[in-house]
Design a protein around this motif. Structure first.
Motif, PDB file in Angstrom:
ATOM      1  N   SER A  95       0.809  -1.220   0.000  1.00 51.13           N
ATOM      2  CA  SER A  95       0.000   0.000   0.000  1.00 51.13           C
ATOM      3  C   SER A  95       0.846   1.275   0.000  1.00 51.13           C
ATOM      4  O   SER A  95       0.342   2.351  -0.311  1.00 51.13           O
ATOM      5  CB  SER A  95      -0.946   0.006   1.206  1.00 51.13           C
ATOM      6  OG  SER A  95      -0.196   0.001   2.409  1.00 51.13           O
ATOM      7  N   GLN A  96       2.131   1.170   0.316  1.00 47.22           N
ATOM      8  CA  GLN A  96       2.998   2.349   0.328  1.00 47.22           C
ATOM      9  C   GLN A  96       3.913   2.446  -0.892  1.00 47.22           C
ATOM     10  O   GLN A  96       4.545   3.470  -1.118  1.00 47.22           O
ATOM     11  CB  GLN A  96       3.897   2.345   1.581  1.00 47.22           C
ATOM     12  CG  GLN A  96       3.172   2.647   2.866  1.00 47.22           C
ATOM     13  CD  GLN A  96       2.561   1.416   3.484  1.00 47.22           C
ATOM     14  OE1 GLN A  96       3.134   0.341   3.443  1.00 47.22           O
ATOM     15  NE2 GLN A  96       1.381   1.552   4.043  1.00 47.22           N
ATOM     16  N   LEU A  97       4.015   1.407  -1.692  1.00 46.07           N
ATOM     17  CA  LEU A  97       5.010   1.356  -2.766  1.00 46.07           C
ATOM     18  C   LEU A  97       4.686   2.223  -3.980  1.00 46.07           C
ATOM     19  O   LEU A  97       5.600   2.726  -4.637  1.00 46.07           O
ATOM     20  CB  LEU A  97       5.215  -0.092  -3.239  1.00 46.07           C
ATOM     21  CG  LEU A  97       5.695  -1.095  -2.188  1.00 46.07           C
ATOM     22  CD1 LEU A  97       5.818  -2.474  -2.807  1.00 46.07           C
ATOM     23  CD2 LEU A  97       6.998  -0.657  -1.565  1.00 46.07           C
ATOM     24  N   CYS A  98       3.413   2.382  -4.307  1.00 42.42           N
ATOM     25  CA  CYS A  98       3.022   3.061  -5.551  1.00 42.42           C
ATOM     26  C   CYS A  98       2.572   4.498  -5.303  1.00 42.42           C
ATOM     27  O   CYS A  98       2.045   4.824  -4.242  1.00 42.42           O
ATOM     28  CB  CYS A  98       1.894   2.290  -6.235  1.00 42.42           C
ATOM     29  SG  CYS A  98       2.332   0.580  -6.622  1.00 42.42           S
ATOM     30  N   LYS A  99       2.774   5.334  -6.317  1.00 42.11           N
ATOM     31  CA  LYS A  99       2.295   6.714  -6.267  1.00 42.11           C
ATOM     32  C   LYS A  99       0.774   6.723  -6.146  1.00 42.11           C
ATOM     33  O   LYS A  99       0.114   5.732  -6.438  1.00 42.11           O
ATOM     34  CB  LYS A  99       2.686   7.454  -7.546  1.00 42.11           C
ATOM     35  CG  LYS A  99       4.163   7.717  -7.667  1.00 42.11           C
ATOM     36  CD  LYS A  99       4.442   8.520  -8.925  1.00 42.11           C
ATOM     37  CE  LYS A  99       5.924   8.843  -9.004  1.00 42.11           C
ATOM     38  NZ  LYS A  99       6.245   9.694 -10.135  1.00 42.11           N
ATOM     39  N   ASP A 100       0.217   7.876  -5.758  1.00 43.84           N
ATOM     40  CA  ASP A 100      -1.240   8.017  -5.691  1.00 43.84           C
ATOM     41  C   ASP A 100      -1.842   7.697  -7.050  1.00 43.84           C
ATOM     42  O   ASP A 100      -1.294   8.077  -8.086  1.00 43.84           O
ATOM     43  CB  ASP A 100      -1.623   9.444  -5.278  1.00 43.84           C
ATOM     44  CG  ASP A 100      -1.301   9.708  -3.812  1.00 43.84           C
ATOM     45  OD1 ASP A 100      -1.030   8.751  -3.071  1.00 43.84           O
ATOM     46  OD2 ASP A 100      -1.332  10.889  -3.414  1.00 43.84           O
ATOM     47  N   GLY A 101      -2.933   6.965  -7.054  1.00 47.49           N
ATOM     48  CA  GLY A 101      -3.600   6.591  -8.296  1.00 47.49           C
ATOM     49  C   GLY A 101      -3.143   5.254  -8.836  1.00 47.49           C
ATOM     50  O   GLY A 101      -3.637   4.781  -9.869  1.00 47.49           O
ATOM     51  N   PHE A 102      -2.185   4.616  -8.149  1.00 42.89           N
ATOM     52  CA  PHE A 102      -1.668   3.309  -8.563  1.00 42.89           C
ATOM     53  C   PHE A 102      -1.754   2.344  -7.389  1.00 42.89           C
ATOM     54  O   PHE A 102      -1.763   2.741  -6.229  1.00 42.89           O
ATOM     55  CB  PHE A 102      -0.218   3.409  -9.034  1.00 42.89           C
ATOM     56  CG  PHE A 102      -0.032   4.225 -10.270  1.00 42.89           C
ATOM     57  CD1 PHE A 102      -0.093   3.633 -11.525  1.00 42.89           C
ATOM     58  CD2 PHE A 102       0.183   5.599 -10.191  1.00 42.89           C
ATOM     59  CE1 PHE A 102       0.069   4.384 -12.672  1.00 42.89           C
ATOM     60  CE2 PHE A 102       0.348   6.356 -11.333  1.00 42.89           C
ATOM     61  CZ  PHE A 102       0.295   5.756 -12.578  1.00 42.89           C
ATOM     62  N   VAL A 103      -1.794   1.062  -7.705  1.00 44.70           N
ATOM     63  CA  VAL A 103      -1.873   0.019  -6.690  1.00 44.70           C
ATOM     64  C   VAL A 103      -1.029  -1.169  -7.137  1.00 44.70           C
ATOM     65  O   VAL A 103      -0.908  -1.439  -8.326  1.00 44.70           O
ATOM     66  CB  VAL A 103      -3.346  -0.400  -6.442  1.00 44.70           C
ATOM     67  CG1 VAL A 103      -3.973  -1.010  -7.676  1.00 44.70           C
ATOM     68  CG2 VAL A 103      -3.459  -1.336  -5.262  1.00 44.70           C
ATOM     69  N   CYS A 104      -0.427  -1.884  -6.179  1.00 43.98           N
ATOM     70  CA  CYS A 104       0.368  -3.079  -6.495  1.00 43.98           C
ATOM     71  C   CYS A 104      -0.568  -4.264  -6.729  1.00 43.98           C
ATOM     72  O   CYS A 104      -1.308  -4.663  -5.825  1.00 43.98           O
ATOM     73  CB  CYS A 104       1.296  -3.427  -5.337  1.00 43.98           C
ATOM     74  SG  CYS A 104       2.834  -2.544  -5.327  1.00 43.98           S
ATOM     75  N   LYS A 105      -0.536  -4.815  -7.931  1.00 47.22           N
ATOM     76  CA  LYS A 105      -1.301  -6.030  -8.215  1.00 47.22           C
ATOM     77  C   LYS A 105      -0.720  -6.685  -9.458  1.00 47.22           C
ATOM     78  O   LYS A 105       0.020  -6.060 -10.219  1.00 47.22           O
ATOM     79  CB  LYS A 105      -2.787  -5.741  -8.382  1.00 47.22           C
ATOM     80  CG  LYS A 105      -3.155  -4.896  -9.585  1.00 47.22           C
ATOM     81  CD  LYS A 105      -4.671  -4.718  -9.631  1.00 47.22           C
ATOM     82  CE  LYS A 105      -5.075  -3.930 -10.870  1.00 47.22           C
ATOM     83  NZ  LYS A 105      -6.520  -3.766 -10.952  1.00 47.22           N
ATOM     84  N   LYS A 106      -1.059  -7.970  -9.645  1.00 45.96           N
ATOM     85  CA  LYS A 106      -0.583  -8.704 -10.822  1.00 45.96           C
ATOM     86  C   LYS A 106      -1.358  -8.249 -12.046  1.00 45.96           C
ATOM     87  O   LYS A 106      -2.581  -8.260 -12.054  1.00 45.96           O
ATOM     88  CB  LYS A 106      -0.762 -10.209 -10.637  1.00 45.96           C
ATOM     89  CG  LYS A 106       0.195 -10.817  -9.652  1.00 45.96           C
ATOM     90  CD  LYS A 106       0.020 -12.322  -9.600  1.00 45.96           C
ATOM     91  CE  LYS A 106       0.907 -12.910  -8.523  1.00 45.96           C
ATOM     92  NZ  LYS A 106       0.724 -14.349  -8.379  1.00 45.96           N
ATOM     93  N   GLY A 107      -0.629  -7.845 -13.049  1.00 46.74           N
ATOM     94  CA  GLY A 107      -1.263  -7.456 -14.304  1.00 46.74           C
ATOM     95  C   GLY A 107      -1.404  -8.653 -15.228  1.00 46.74           C
ATOM     96  O   GLY A 107      -0.876  -9.743 -14.956  1.00 46.74           O
ATOM     97  N   GLU A 108      -2.083  -8.468 -16.332  1.00 53.12           N
ATOM     98  CA  GLU A 108      -2.263  -9.554 -17.300  1.00 53.12           C
ATOM     99  C   GLU A 108      -0.912 -10.002 -17.849  1.00 53.12           C
ATOM    100  O   GLU A 108      -0.086  -9.184 -18.232  1.00 53.12           O
ATOM    101  CB  GLU A 108      -3.156  -9.089 -18.454  1.00 53.12           C
ATOM    102  CG  GLU A 108      -4.617  -8.990 -18.079  1.00 53.12           C
ATOM    103  CD  GLU A 108      -5.488  -8.702 -19.291  1.00 53.12           C
ATOM    104  OE1 GLU A 108      -5.228  -9.275 -20.368  1.00 53.12           O
ATOM    105  OE2 GLU A 108      -6.416  -7.886 -19.140  1.00 53.12           O
ATOM    106  N   GLY A 109      -0.705 -11.314 -17.871  1.00 51.77           N
ATOM    107  CA  GLY A 109       0.522 -11.891 -18.419  1.00 51.77           C
ATOM    108  C   GLY A 109       1.733 -11.764 -17.508  1.00 51.77           C
ATOM    109  O   GLY A 109       2.830 -12.165 -17.883  1.00 51.77           O
ATOM    110  N   LEU A 110       1.573 -11.215 -16.300  1.00 49.72           N
ATOM    111  CA  LEU A 110       2.702 -11.078 -15.372  1.00 49.72           C
ATOM    112  C   LEU A 110       2.561 -12.081 -14.234  1.00 49.72           C
ATOM    113  O   LEU A 110       1.463 -12.369 -13.777  1.00 49.72           O
ATOM    114  CB  LEU A 110       2.757  -9.666 -14.790  1.00 49.72           C
ATOM    115  CG  LEU A 110       3.056  -8.535 -15.766  1.00 49.72           C
ATOM    116  CD1 LEU A 110       2.951  -7.193 -15.050  1.00 49.72           C
ATOM    117  CD2 LEU A 110       4.442  -8.693 -16.365  1.00 49.72           C
TER     118      LEU A 110
END
Length: 121
Positions: A95-110
């Motif tokens: 919850s602290q790693l990404c800039k505002d407006g972004f979130v850490c999650k698995k994207g497609e194909g990753l």
């Protein structure tokens, strides 16, 4: 007891029992750890002063806005934007790693989480 038993036996039997008998192990006295130690057990400690720990908030975060504490580098680093890899950090820190407006999650194909733009989901 063993000496009495051996004394009652003759020659070869007594010698056989003496050969099988295990020597008695006598423990060495431990070196004293201090004046209050008996030398037989672990050191004895006595609490002579007890002070409670006082915790005060500084009202400040460790890092400035837009940065997070990188526990591996032991310093504040810039929060990640699109594509920043979160895989090297514990999930509790996501919850602290990404800039505002972004979130850490698995994207497609990753196979690992990255900073991805937030959606209505």
């Amino acid at each position: 007891f063993a000496a009495i038993l051996v004394a009652g036996l003759g020659g070869a039997q007594a010698a056989h029992l003496r050969a099988l008998a295990k020597p008695v192990v006598v423990a060495k006295e431990l070196t004293s750890f201090g004046a209050k130690s008996t030398g037989q057990r672990a050191p004895v400690f006595e609490v002579v002063n007890k002070t409670e720990i006082e915790v005060r908030s500084t009202g400040k975060c460790m890092c400035a806005i837009g940065k997070f504490w990188d526990w591996q580098k032991e310093e504040c680093v810039m929060q990640g934007a699109e594509g920043f890899e979160c895989k090297n950090y514990p999930q509790e820190h996501f919850s602290q790693l990404c800039k505002d407006g972004f979130v850490c999650k698995k994207g497609e194909g990753l196979s690992f989480p990255t900073c991805t733009a937030c959606t209505a989901e």
